[in-house]
Design a protein around this motif. Sequence first.
Motif: not given
Length: 519
Positions: A77-84, A88, A159, A161, A190
């Motif tokens: 989740y840490r990187s996936w939620s920050e993936t543009s 995605r 936003y 999120l 995300g």
Amino acid sequence: VLRSLINNKAPLQLGRMCYSSSSVPTTKLFIDGKFVESSSSEWLDIHNPATNQVVGRVPKATQDEMLAAVDSCSRAYRSWSETSILSRQQIFLRYQQLIKENIKELAKAITLEQGKTLADAEGDVFRGLQVVEHACSVTSLMLGETLPSITKDMDTYTYRLPLGVCAGIAPFNFPAMIPLWMFPIGMVCGNTYLMKPSERVPGCTMLLAKLLQDAGAPDGTLNIIHGQHAAVNFICDHPAIKAISFVGSNQAGEYIYERGSRNGKRVQSNMGAKNHGVVMPDANKENTINQLVGAAFGAAGQRCMALSTAIFVGESRDWLPELVERSRSLRVNAGDQPGADVGPLISPEAKARVEYLIQKGVDEGAKLLLDGRNVRVKGYENGNFVGPTILSNVTADMTCYKEEIFGPVLIILEADTLDEAISLINRNPYGNGTAIFTTNGATARKYTHEVDVGQIGVNVPIPVPLPMFSFTGSRGSFRGDTNFYGKQGIQFFTQIKTVTSQWKAEDATVTSPAVTMPT
Ligand code: NAD
């Protein structure tokens, strides 16, 4: 990989991305991007409903395996939620293409474990595919809102999120469509996702996971565990899981809604049904009879939107003999046999239950116009088959009316007026779907206005909304606030962050503290 598994090399292993040393293939877990054998000592057999032969085994995942799956989701989740969001979106664009290319293989996996006809299984995949296609519109669906100049130099914007780790618990009757209502929408927003397919039909979900991996989903963004109550309780209780999507029976759905909500999670719970079709005397007779037959007996009645109850208003009751003849003409056979219309039920227990409810109807005074019990299917004598069955003279106090039968049984009630039909439907606890057959616009309008059911068809027997809308079953068929897919699905998987900011153009000095509420 998918093709090599399917191209006649291992027909019994369809749907399982794995081989084992024993003759029966085992279903793997999908943890942190790897298809892994469970170390569980508890396994369940998976049967082909047309033969009752064991075609696979599925583990009840151990506590350690379930913890590993959630930990993997949390890390990813840490990187996936920050993936543009565009990245995605690209993964899901590739995913929908892979599902299209493999639709026949996915359908075969469904028929093997679930029993429905191949054509119907393709429909199952196709309706899920449409949700994946819609998930690709995420860039528009995730837009926030802005309101500039709410006071001098001050703007507010929101936003949309993701929530974190989300989880899905699926039923047996749509092995592709329902998991595809869940993880694609959750993930494209995300979130990372923990999926628990039905232990009776896990194979299709495993294939869908492999395709998602091939589409580029990073390790850990989707994890899959298997099991029954212990896996469900684990999902309801684990603090890292923020939201649960459930589809299945009321018994499980109400329990999961309560246990998950008590633990502070969002829960959406789609449950059982008793869908009524109202036949007005002015309806197009041919069309209506065909629609009723298809919607009552398709998928052997194992659809939550099956039109299992017909109310014939006034003289439309004269159409019953033709309805019976048309129903009798359906071919009952194994789902992979050419020309099959009605496949087997999921299990011998399901068959026994359906037969019990038919007999109960007869004992309580209903008239058996067509009896599908004791149907013989050549070459498939051990299958869980029940042929199309019609019970007329049914009344609201009978067990066959009060219970969801979930089999190829159409029960028939009669009403003198539309008002009487509407009142009957509104007294029924379920609110999943309904349909009216009429050629009169005013009748249709009155019906759609007054009937208290979440999804209504006008000359449309199974009004499952396309994914730009949401699946809006109501009353006893749903618990929760936001429905599956469409705008509501995006809402379910996201939370709002609201920013109020002030950038003063000139001298920004605040001369004294304000202690009153800012207005
Ligand atoms: P089910 O409730 O038996 O199983 C669904 C899931 O819940 C499975 O993953 C199962 O492992 C788990 N489960 C089963 N019993 C449980 C329990 N007591 N406690 C906790 N978890 C449990 O449902 P099913 O037989 O697989 O599916 C058929 C039902 O699903 C029908 O009632 C049908 O109407 C309903 N359904 C509803 C919709 C809808 O959108 N409203 C769609 C499809 C199916």
